[in-house]
Every structure is written in structure tokens, then in C-alpha cells.
Motif scaffolding. Structure first.
Motif: not given
Length: 570
Positions: A407-409, A423-431, A457-465, A480-482
């Protein structure tokens, strides 16, 4: 004496309340099942229809389910065996289920096989079925009586609800010190077959009557959030608020289905209200899918299907959610249909295959699912190291992490096969570019004609980077997006991991000038997730294991949890 009596009653009620410890709670945009004060993922399995019909089977099956790594078992409760003679109840099978569940450390979700199971009234006792005048049947348009009890009969409801509530009172007493039962399913795959609705005299009279104002008021109040199907049916006929079912929704079998859904749901609501007063655990209903091009009546019409969710929500507000039974292709699409803004996803039945481990990872990560439960689970293997057992074992380990991030996106689920590979996941400035592990060239099964097993599987962003990647048969690249916009230099790899000869992008002709930053993999550690959600280090994966810092991967058939730290450079 009265104060002492009040104290005694308070103690009893307090014990009961503490044991009835399952409830649904919101966390962010997710709904979680909480058991014993902690978020709980149902790593379940549903017994085959006749696999809890004798004590010996229960004893044998439950021990096996513990070895398979389950934490919950979904168990039928049979009206015909519970009340074989009208008014005489036998709770021995229920007691055996509770006893063996506690012995094997399992929670129980009971499935009430009462008036209807897969549409039919096959689990109603013989005394009920034989007295068809007192307990009437549903009828087809041609007047053919069906082996389906009428939802319009008060006698049917009273008999069904009496057995249901008597059974629940027994559970409330037998389970009050333990809290073994964490949810109840009311009936099973309700729906009409051979016709979209009942055509008995009572049903015909009600069909010609006005749509209840409760439903039209609900449609008006929730107009902006109605399911597209219901919104379309209502609005294409003028969004009327008064009139018969055909006046409001138009003519045809799909209006028949809406009418029938209202009355099935109204019936279930009365049972749910009874349950709330006796043993207040989460309640749900399950549905057989409207799949394979079938029309209402060819599939169980009017059940708790996604396109009818507004009817069920309005008529049965005491039911917590509707749940799909999944036996068809297109698993990801079916799961998405039932994870709605007003409905958490729970899968009480799915065909039991070895792919179910990665499918469970997917629904917990992508859909914040409450639980996952293959059908006829006792027929599966309990051998350690098999894909399903290993998958559930890993899910049990990472449960504190998954429930903490629901529930925390910041969490995504992955599921790949031979046709759906990326699958491509865009997460802020990262792809994040995520693929099936067989898209890499190193496993001979990728190209020898073998059918690819599902990877997920599962991917979880637990902190920046910082990310957790857990599952089986997946590969993840971070950019990165660039960097992603610039494009990759090499389009394909040889089996040595280097670019194939003649790969696009090698050389200087037509190359763009580089701009922006790049994302690098700082470290990849295989970890164990502890009960408090912290990590214990197992090993560093570098060099060949992360392709010299190019990606993170988990091989097919090898469940792992990886802790990934990234950095940026230019």
C-alpha cells in the motif's frame, strides 16, 4: 451477585474477543488481513471437495500441508454431513479440522457448502432436497425444475441459515481460546445455470416489479466510481431511477443476471449479518469466472463477479470482498479484474501447478493480495526443494517485508513466460527493465525448444537507490531515465555474455553525444529476511553473478532474496 456475574461475562467476552483476532485493516492504498495483531499473508491451499469428509483424511492431509509450507488451509464445511437429520447436528468433522490445524500450526478458512456449491444444491441434506414443496427449486424459462434451491424461498433461507448459524455458534465456543478460524466463505460459486435467472412464479413477479430504490440510490451516489460494465448498462438506458428491471437496465439475459445477482446477494447479506453477531471474522464470497466466451447461464450467472460488484456491494454490504476462482488462461488479467479500488484481491482457488509459487509472488507484490490458495492442494508434492514448496518457504520468510511495504506505492510484482517476457517499471528517476531469466543466453533451456516455466517475483524500493529483488527466474537492469533514453549499445549477447558480432550500436557512425548520469550497481547481496524485517547477510554476488555489474538476476528454479544498492555516476 450481579457484579460478579458481569465480571465473569466480561472475562468470557474478553477471551472470545482476543481469540477472534482476524480483521481487515487499511495500510496506504492496500487492505491487509491482520491476524493476532500482525499483518498476515494467506499462504494457503484449498482441500478438494471431498477431502475433509472423514477424520482420517483430515489427519493425513493436514500433516502434509504443514510440510508443504502452508500457513492456512481452506476447508469445506458440508451441510449434508453437519445436519444429516433435520435439527440433529454433528460437529465432529469441524472439531477434527480445528484439532489438526492447531496440531500443525495452521490457520483455517472455512467454506460453507450450504444451499449452493458451484451453483447446485448438492451439499444440501437429503431431507431438504426431497421436500421440494417446502424447499422449492429454481426453474428455467421452460418451467424445468433445477437441482438449485430457490433464492426466493424464505423456507430455503431459514433452513440454510439455521444450519449455518448453529455451526458458527459451535465454532465460536470451540475456537474462542485459539482463534484458529480467520475467515469464512459464505456458500460457494453461487450462480444460475441453464438460464440467466430463476423463472419461478415468485421470481417472475419480482422481475416485473420496480428495481429496489436501494440499488438505484446506490448507483446515483456512486456514479463516478461504478464498474464500467454497470455504468454502461445503466446509462445506456437513460440512468433511470424508477422502473422495472427491464425499464432501468434494458431487455435481455444481462438484465436477467443483474436481477438475479441482487437477490443472491440479498440472501447472502442476511447470512452475513447473522455471522457478524456470532463470530465476527472477515467474510467473503467466491465466483466461477465468466470466461471462454460463455454467456450468463452458461457460466454461473449472477455470482459475485467483477462486472456485478456494484450490485453485490449494495445488496451485501456485510460481505468484505468478492474473490475469483481462477482456472483459465490470462492469469494476470483475471487478477487485475478483482483488485479494484473497492475490492482487495484474494484468490481462494486456482489450478494447482508448480508455477503457483511465482504467481503468489506476483499477486502479493503487484496487487497487495490478501492471500493465494491452489485447489486440491493435498494432491501436490510435499517434497522439499520442489518449486511450489520452495516458493511458499521463501514467501513465509519475506512476509514481514512484504506486509510492511504493501500500500505504499513502492512494490511491484513480476510474472513472465515465453510470450510475456519483459516489463518496464519507471520509478522516479530510475527505469527498471525486468525480464524472464531465459532472455539471457546462458541456460540451454532458453533455446532448446523447452517450454519456459513462469518466472516471477517482487521488487521493493526500501530507500533511495536501495531495492529488494526476490523470486525466481527473473533478471532486472537499472538505468537512469537519461541513460534509458540514450539507448543500449549492444542489442544482443552471445553465450559468453559479450555483444554478438555485428550488434547494433557498435562503432561511431550515427552515435549521439552522451548526456546525463548513469546508474551503477554498487552491490548485490543475497540475504535472509528476519522476523522483524531486518536482513541477515548470506553472500555477496558479484562478477559473473551480476554480469560484471550490468544486472541483477535469479535463475529459474532458484528462489532468492537479493538486497541491491545502486549509485549514479557521470
Amino acid at each position: 451477585m450481579r457484579p460478579l456475574l458481569i465480571i465473569a461475562l466480561s472475562l468470557i467476552l474478553g477471551i472470545s474477543a482476543s481469540a477472534q483476532s482476524s480483521s481487515l485493516k487499511a495500510q496506504g492504498d492496500a487492505v491487509q488481513l491482520e491476524v493476532d495483531g500482525r499483518p498476515f499473508l494467506v499462504l494457503g491451499g484449498e482441500l478438494g471437495n471431498s477431502s475433509a469428509a472423514c477424520p482420517q483424511d483430515i489427519e493425513e492431509n493436514f500433516a502434509k500441508l504443514r510440510r508443504m509450507g502452508l500457513n492456512t488451509v481452506l476447508v469445506p464445511a458440508y451441510w449434508d454431513l453437519l445436519e444429516p437429520v433435520e435439527g440433529q447436528f454433528d460437529f465432529s468433522l469441524t472439531d477434527k479440522v480445528l484439532e489438526e490445524a492447531r496440531r500443525n500450526g495452521l490457520k483455517v478458512i472455512f467454506l460453507w457448502f450450504g444451499a449452493w456449491k458451484n451453483s447446485m444444491s448438492c451439499y444440501a441434506p437429503l431431507w431438504f432436497k426431497a421436500d421440494y414443496k417446502k424447499y422449492p427449486r429454481a426453474y428455467t424459462r421452460e418451467g424445468k425444475p433445477l437441482e438449485i434451491a430457490s433464492a426466493f424461498s424464505e423456507n430455503v433461507f431459514k433452513a440454510d441459515n439455521k444450519a449455518f448459524t448453529t455451526w458458527l455458534r459451535h465454532i465460536a465456543e470451540a475456537d474462542r481460546d485459539f482463534g484458529t478460524v480467520i475467515m469464512i466463505q459464505i456458500e460457494n460459486e453461487i450462480g444460475m445455470l441453464e438460464d440467466a435467472r430463476d423463472h419461478s412464479r415468485t421470481a417472475e413477479r419480482l422481475f416485473r416489479s420496480e428495481v429496489p430504490s436501494e440499488l438505484t440510490d446506490y448507483l446515483c451516489a456512486n456514479r463516478a466510481e461504478l464498474h464500467p460494465y454497470m455504468s454502461g448498462k445503466w446509462e445506456e438506458n437513460g440512468a433511470k431511477t424508477v422502473g422495472s428491471w427491464e425499464n432501468v437496465f434494458g431487455e435481455g439475459i444481462y438484465t436477467d443476471e443483474i436481477f438475479m445477482a441482487w437477490h443472491y446477494a440479498s440472501y447472502v447479506e442476511r447470512m452475513a449479518r447473522s455471522a457478524r453477531e456470532i463470530y465476527d471474522v472477515p467474510l467473503f464470497v467466491n465466483a466461477a469466472m465468466n470466461s471462454r466466451g460463455r454467456r450468463p447461464g452458461e457460466y454461473p450467472s449472477a455470482g459475485p463477479l467483477a462486472h456485478l460488484i456494484d450490485v453485490w456491494h449494495c445488496a451485501a454490504p456485510s460481505v468484505d470482498f468478492i474473490a475469483p476462482d481462477l482456472y483459465d488462461d490470462g492469469f494476470k488479467g483475471w487478477a487485475a479484474q478483482y483488485h479494484l479500488h473497492n475490492n482487495p484481491l484474494f484468490i481462494p482457488e486456482i489450478r494447482h501447478t508448480q508455477n503457483n509459487g511465482v504467481r503468489a509472488f506476483y499477486v502479493f507484490g503487484e496487487h497487495n493480495a490478501l492471500g493465494f490458495s491452489p485447489f486440491a492442494i493435498e494432491d501436490g508434492s510435499d517434497e522439499q526443494g520442489t518449486p511450489f514448496v520452495e516458493g511458499y518457504e521463501k514467501l513465509r520468510e519475506i512476509m514481514p517485508l512484504v506486509t510492511g511495504w504493501q500500500g505504499k506505492d513502492a512494490m511491484w510484482g513480476l510474472l513472465f513466460d515465453q510470450n510475456d517476457k519483459e516489463r518496464i517499471i519507471e520509478d522516479g528517476s530510475l527505469v527498471l527493465t525486468c525480464r524472464h531469466n531465459f532472455t539471457l543466453p546462458w541456460d540451454p533451456r532458453a533455446t532448446d525448444g523447452s517450454v519456459w516455466p513462469e518466472g516471477g517475483g517482487i521488487i521493493i524500493r526500501i530507500a533511495e537507490n536501495e531495492y529488494i529483488v526476490a523470486g525466481n527466474g527473473i533478471v532486472v537492469e537499472f538505468a537512469t531515465a537519461s541513460e534509458k533514453a540514450f539507448g543500449k549499445a549492444a542489442e544482443s549477447l552471445g553465450e559468453d555474455g559479450f555483444a554478438s558480432a555485428g550488434s547494433k550500436g557498435i562503432g561511431t557512425s550515427g552515435r549521439k553525444a552522451w548526456k546525463g548520469t548513469r546508474c551503477g550497481i554498487g552491490s548485490v547481496d543475497e540475504v535472509k529476511v528476519n522476523a522483524d524485517g531486518s536482513f541477515s547477510y548470506i553472500r555477496r554476488l558479484n562478477g559473473d553473478q551480476d554480469h560484471q555489474g550490468r544486472h541483477v538476476r535469479i535463475s529459474v528454479g532458484d528462489y532468492k532474496t537479493l538486497y541491491v544498492r545502486l549509485y549514479e555516476y557521470q
